[in-house]
Scaffold this motif. Structure first.
Motif, short mmCIF file in Angstrom:
data_model
loop_
_atom_site.label_atom_id
_atom_site.label_comp_id
_atom_site.label_asym_id
_atom_site.label_seq_id
_atom_site.Cartn_x
_atom_site.Cartn_y
_atom_site.Cartn_z
N SER A 81 0.77 -1.23 -0.14
CA SER A 81 0.02 -0.04 -0.08
C SER A 81 0.76 1.10 -0.06
CB SER A 81 -1.03 -0.02 1.27
OG SER A 81 -1.83 -1.24 1.28
N VAL A 82 2.18 1.37 0.86
CA VAL A 82 2.96 2.34 0.95
C VAL A 82 3.65 2.45 -0.56
CG1 VAL A 82 5.00 3.10 1.88
CG2 VAL A 82 3.09 2.02 3.39
N ALA A 83 4.13 1.39 -1.19
CA ALA A 83 4.66 1.41 -2.36
C ALA A 83 3.54 2.00 -3.53
CB ALA A 83 4.98 -0.15 -2.70
N GLY A 84 2.51 1.48 -3.32
CA GLY A 84 1.62 1.75 -4.52
C GLY A 84 1.06 3.31 -4.53
N SER A 85 1.26 3.86 -3.25
CA SER A 85 1.07 5.28 -3.16
C SER A 85 2.07 6.36 -3.76
CB SER A 85 0.92 5.57 -1.50
OG SER A 85 2.08 5.55 -0.91
N ILE A 86 3.23 5.64 -3.97
CA ILE A 86 4.23 6.59 -4.46
C ILE A 86 3.98 7.25 -5.61
CG2 ILE A 86 6.77 6.61 -5.30
CD1 ILE A 86 7.25 4.31 -3.23
N PRO A 87 3.53 6.34 -6.72
CA PRO A 87 3.39 7.22 -7.92
C PRO A 87 2.32 8.17 -7.80
CG PRO A 87 3.39 4.84 -8.68
CD PRO A 87 3.64 5.04 -6.93
N PHE A 88 1.07 8.07 -7.08
CA PHE A 88 0.02 8.93 -6.76
C PHE A 88 0.92 10.25 -6.18
CE2 PHE A 88 -2.97 5.33 -6.51
CZ PHE A 88 -3.47 5.68 -7.59
N TYR A 89 1.70 9.85 -5.35
CA TYR A 89 2.27 11.13 -4.32
C TYR A 89 3.16 12.07 -5.44
CZ TYR A 89 4.28 13.84 -0.53
OH TYR A 89 4.90 14.81 0.22
N LEU A 90 4.06 11.35 -6.31
CA LEU A 90 4.79 12.05 -7.16
C LEU A 90 4.23 12.56 -8.44
CD1 LEU A 90 7.61 9.09 -7.46
CD2 LEU A 90 7.61 11.29 -5.96
N SER A 91 2.82 12.24 -8.83
CA SER A 91 2.14 12.83 -9.65
C SER A 91 1.79 14.31 -9.43
CB SER A 91 0.94 12.08 -9.84
OG SER A 91 0.28 12.71 -10.82
N ASN A 92 1.89 15.07 -10.55
CA ASN A 92 1.51 16.41 -10.54
C ASN A 92 0.09 16.63 -10.49
OD1 ASN A 92 1.25 15.58 -13.05
ND2 ASN A 92 2.64 17.31 -13.82
N ASN A 93 -0.67 15.52 -10.36
CA ASN A 93 -2.09 15.41 -10.31
C ASN A 93 -2.58 15.05 -9.06
OD1 ASN A 93 -3.01 16.11 -13.33
ND2 ASN A 93 -1.17 14.83 -13.35
N ALA A 94 -3.92 15.27 -8.79
CA ALA A 94 -4.51 14.70 -7.62
C ALA A 94 -4.39 13.20 -7.39
CB ALA A 94 -6.20 14.95 -7.53
N PRO A 95 -4.22 12.71 -6.43
CA PRO A 95 -4.34 13.44 -4.89
C PRO A 95 -3.08 14.26 -4.55
CG PRO A 95 -4.14 10.97 -4.60
CD PRO A 95 -4.11 11.13 -6.02
N TYR A 96 -3.03 15.20 -3.77
CA TYR A 96 -2.13 16.12 -3.47
C TYR A 96 -1.26 15.81 -2.24
CZ TYR A 96 -4.64 18.62 -7.18
OH TYR A 96 -5.26 18.95 -8.29
N THR A 97 -2.01 15.26 -1.13
CA THR A 97 -1.17 15.01 0.06
C THR A 97 -0.99 13.51 0.13
OG1 THR A 97 -3.35 14.60 1.40
CG2 THR A 97 -2.48 17.05 1.28
N TYR A 98 0.15 13.28 1.22
CA TYR A 98 0.40 11.96 1.35
C TYR A 98 -0.84 10.85 1.75
CZ TYR A 98 2.37 7.63 2.01
OH TYR A 98 2.78 6.13 2.02
#
Length: 482
Positions: A81-98
């Motif tokens: 789950s933590v690993a899967g969140s990385i592309p979302f967090y690095l993306s310049n699109n939503a979602p914005y917070t960790y």
């Protein structure tokens, strides 16, 4: 507890998971949406992390014990789950917070389908693909896939399989070898996904939408490439295709295996759990359609298509939307949410308590009523023609008790954060049952609720996906004693 073996398996699975970022990376390059570097960075971070964990223990071999299975299963879902969140967090699109990024990843991998993102239609194609792919990978469990290759690594996977596969009966294997069992499950899973994608394409979806929605349909996930979900297509044919594949995916995959091997559909109707599952879906669908027509909420044609679709979507814990059921007559949203507690069959990709447990609770309740009339009678609880042991019945009641206790505890926490009652209880129910949509503030998305509530719901989603005990057993002092 064999920590070196656990570290070796966890590191290997992290490295395997990092490779799943290659398809969205390719999609990004194909559509030139500017996200490929985020996926490349995410791939390298997870790959290096897995390599660091795996390398010191690469020569270790041995069987996983019961405690090892519980620990690695929980660690696996948390770490991924933590690993899967990385592309979302690095993306310049939503979602914005960790926490939003983690919430989206947990929701995807646990096939919950709750989202914090608005404006899904405007997201880059690679992010859309990645969300759908997460659900597909989580549907049958990436662990089951990994179990198939563990014999080649000198690591027995039966304890891992028992900890991961949902349902009250976990010792029955489809084939003599656990690796072959995992492969058989995945062959069925991939075949159903392919057939579903082709059906969607023939019904009018683009290939991108067809494949993406087949991922979340077979996974009983509920993520969509559009804000309006299945309702975006405004097609009764697409809705009925979704209904068929949601019903199939909500059934025990062992039945699909038996039906394929025997070249007959008889296995389905001979199964007590499937008959109960199908009968409940049919009965609630009839009630829903009649209420929609009687109250003039929808015209008869739409009442049938939308009513059946929403019943199957919510009951199987998929969470697709073809209509705003939260605006239907009050009894219907409540009834559907209660039905979601039942969920799919044991051994399916669905969430909830599982149909098998609800059926056993119902039959034990019926037995107690008969005992009041015949105190000295010996009345066994049966599934088919086979009596169910008291040990299994005790386990079912224990699971139900802990499930409801955790539901109430998290409901109180969410109420304490300031959420209203409707929002709080449907959010917890949706997260624990891996459903997705709720009512109140979470009827459309979870982006507006507070961060504490999101952390609690992340825990609830993992708790539901791991069937409560797999996660809670790690919190007991007895688990860590030698």
């Amino acid at each position: 507890m064999r920590l070196p073996v656990i570290a070796k398996v966890l590191g290997l699975l992290m490295m395997l998971f990092s490779l799943t970022m290659l398809p969205p990376l390719g999609i990004s390059l194909l559509y030139d949406d500017g996200q490929w570097q985020r996926f490349a960075n995410g791939l390298m971070m997870v790959m290096i992390g897995g390599l660091v964990v795996w390398l010191p223990f690469r020569r270790v071999s041995g069987d996983l014990r019961v405690r090892d299975g519980f620990l690695i299963t929980t660690l696996f879902w948390v770490v991924l789950s933590v690993a899967g969140s990385i592309p979302f967090y690095l993306s310049n699109n939503a979602p914005y917070t960790y926490i939003d990024s983690l919430f989206e990843a947990v929701s995807g991998l646990t096939t919950t389908g709750a989202t914090v993102i608005t404006g899904i239609d405007s997201l880059p194609e690679s992010i859309l693909w990645y969300r759908q792919q997460l659900q597909w990978l989580g549907g049958m469990g990436i662990i089951v896939l990994a179990v198939a290759i563990m014999p080649m690594l000198g690591i027995g996977g039966m304890q891992l399989y028992r900890a991961e596969v949902p349902g009250p009966v976990k010792d029955n294997k489809l084939t003599p070898r656990i690796g072959e069992t995992a492969k058989a499950l995945w062959y069925i899973y991939v075949a159903l996904t392919a057939v579903c994608a082709i059906a969607y394409r023939l019904a009018g979806m683009s290939w991108f939408d067809a494949i993406g929605h087949s991922f979340s349909t077979i996974a009983i996930g509920g993520f969509s490439t559009h804000d309006a979900s299945i309702g975006y297509f405004d097609s009764a044919l697409i809705e009925m295709i979704a209904v068929v594949f949601m019903v199939i995916s909500g059934a025990n995959f062992a039945l699909h295996f038996m039906a394929f091997r025997q070249r007959s559909l008889r296995a389905y109707w001979q199964d007590s759990e499937f008959r109960f599952y199908f009968s409940i879906l049919a009965a609630v669908s009839v009630v829903t359609v009649l209420v929609l027509i009687y109250t003039a909420t929808l015209d008869p044609t739409k009442a049938i298509s939308k009513g059946i679709f929403e019943v199957v979507s919510i009951a199987t814990t998929t969470g697709f939307g073809a209509a705003d059921f939260s605006q239907w007559p009050l009894m219907l949203p409540f009834m559907l949410f209660v039905l979601a507690f039942m969920g799919g069959c044991a051994g399916s990709t669905g969430g909830g308590l599982k149909v098998m447990r609800v059926l056993l609770i119902y039959r034990q309740g019926s037995r107690e009523i008969k005992r009041l009339l015949h105190p000295n009678a010996v009345i066994p609880v049966k599934l088919g023609n086979r009596p169910v042991s008291d040990r299994v019945l005790q386990a079912v009641w224990g699971f139900f008790s802990v499930y409801m206790f955790m539901f109430v505890a998290m409901l109180i926490i969410l109420l304490a954060t300031g959420l209203d009652q409707v929002t709080a209880w449907t959010a917890v129910a949706s997260a624990m049952n891996n459903l997705g949509p709720g009512l109140g503030e979470v009827a459309y998305h979870y982006g507006n609720i507070n961060d504490v509530a999101k952390w609690v719901l992340c825990f609830a989603m993992l708790l539901g996906r791991l069937e409560v005990f797999t996660l809670l057993v790690l919190l007991t002092p007895a688990f860590w004693r030698r």
